[in-house]
Design a protein around this motif. Sequence first.
Motif, mmCIF file in Angstrom:
data_model
loop_
_atom_site.group_PDB
_atom_site.id
_atom_site.type_symbol
_atom_site.label_atom_id
_atom_site.label_comp_id
_atom_site.label_asym_id
_atom_site.label_seq_id
_atom_site.Cartn_x
_atom_site.Cartn_y
_atom_site.Cartn_z
ATOM 1 N N UNK A 110 0.836 -1.205 0.000
ATOM 2 C CA UNK A 110 0.000 0.000 0.000
ATOM 3 C C UNK A 110 0.864 1.246 0.000
ATOM 4 N N UNK A 111 1.882 1.277 0.859
ATOM 5 C CA UNK A 111 2.764 2.448 0.902
ATOM 6 C C UNK A 111 3.477 2.660 -0.434
ATOM 7 N N UNK A 112 3.942 1.593 -1.050
ATOM 8 C CA UNK A 112 4.573 1.701 -2.376
ATOM 9 C C UNK A 112 3.573 2.152 -3.434
ATOM 10 N N UNK A 113 2.368 1.640 -3.360
ATOM 11 C CA UNK A 113 1.312 2.026 -4.290
ATOM 12 C C UNK A 113 1.029 3.528 -4.194
ATOM 13 N N UNK A 114 0.951 4.040 -2.973
ATOM 14 C CA UNK A 114 0.697 5.466 -2.777
ATOM 15 C C UNK A 114 1.867 6.320 -3.257
ATOM 16 N N UNK A 115 3.081 5.839 -3.075
ATOM 17 C CA UNK A 115 4.247 6.566 -3.603
ATOM 18 C C UNK A 115 4.203 6.634 -5.129
ATOM 19 N N UNK A 116 3.741 5.563 -5.764
ATOM 20 C CA UNK A 116 3.577 5.577 -7.228
ATOM 21 C C UNK A 116 2.522 6.597 -7.648
ATOM 22 N N UNK A 160 -4.352 11.314 7.456
ATOM 23 C CA UNK A 160 -3.294 10.371 7.815
ATOM 24 C C UNK A 160 -1.927 11.014 7.723
ATOM 25 N N UNK A 161 -1.534 11.408 6.508
ATOM 26 C CA UNK A 161 -0.184 11.952 6.342
ATOM 27 C C UNK A 161 -0.065 12.681 5.021
ATOM 28 N N UNK A 162 1.034 13.385 4.910
ATOM 29 C CA UNK A 162 1.401 14.051 3.664
ATOM 30 C C UNK A 162 2.618 13.310 3.123
ATOM 31 N N UNK A 163 2.568 12.959 1.835
ATOM 32 C CA UNK A 163 3.747 12.317 1.236
ATOM 33 C C UNK A 163 4.206 13.121 0.031
#
Length: 163
Positions: A110-116, A160-163
């Motif tokens: 999920x974290x990798x997916x959101x970074x993409x 949740x957060x800012x990326x």
Amino acid sequence: MDIYFVRHGESLYNVNPLDDSIDCPLTALGVEQSIKLKPCSYPNHYSLIICSPLRRCIDTIKLSKITCDHFEINDLFREIRSGSKSDLLNENEKILFENEQEIKQRINQINNYLLEKKKLNIYSNILIATHADLIWNLTAYQIGDDLFGKWVENAQLLRWKKI
């Protein structure tokens, strides 16, 4: 890119964990919670909503006043499998239990997916419509031997957060 969560409204499984429903629906209260879902200090419009494929999440978004430019249903964001039929989309699925390692792998995916998604540079904010256990695991952090996460009530929205 800001990322937010919303947990689905109350479902039959929340009221009765022994309920044997496949892909359990919202209760009357869950429908009411979804209709009244107000972002308060959060955005009312998102560039992307990513939603669990389970109907209680989809219905929560459909009934709410939350809008988006793009809507996506994604299996990564379904409930953590606890062996309950309520987490299944149909009768043909096997009832599975996700162990701790599998949960950690999915959180990484999920974290990798959101970074993409961030690399695409087209989304300013994303709302993830999902389930309490997944939110808890996504927000979890460790202090010593103890793990802490954010517990979210039915139809609660949070940043949740800012990326």
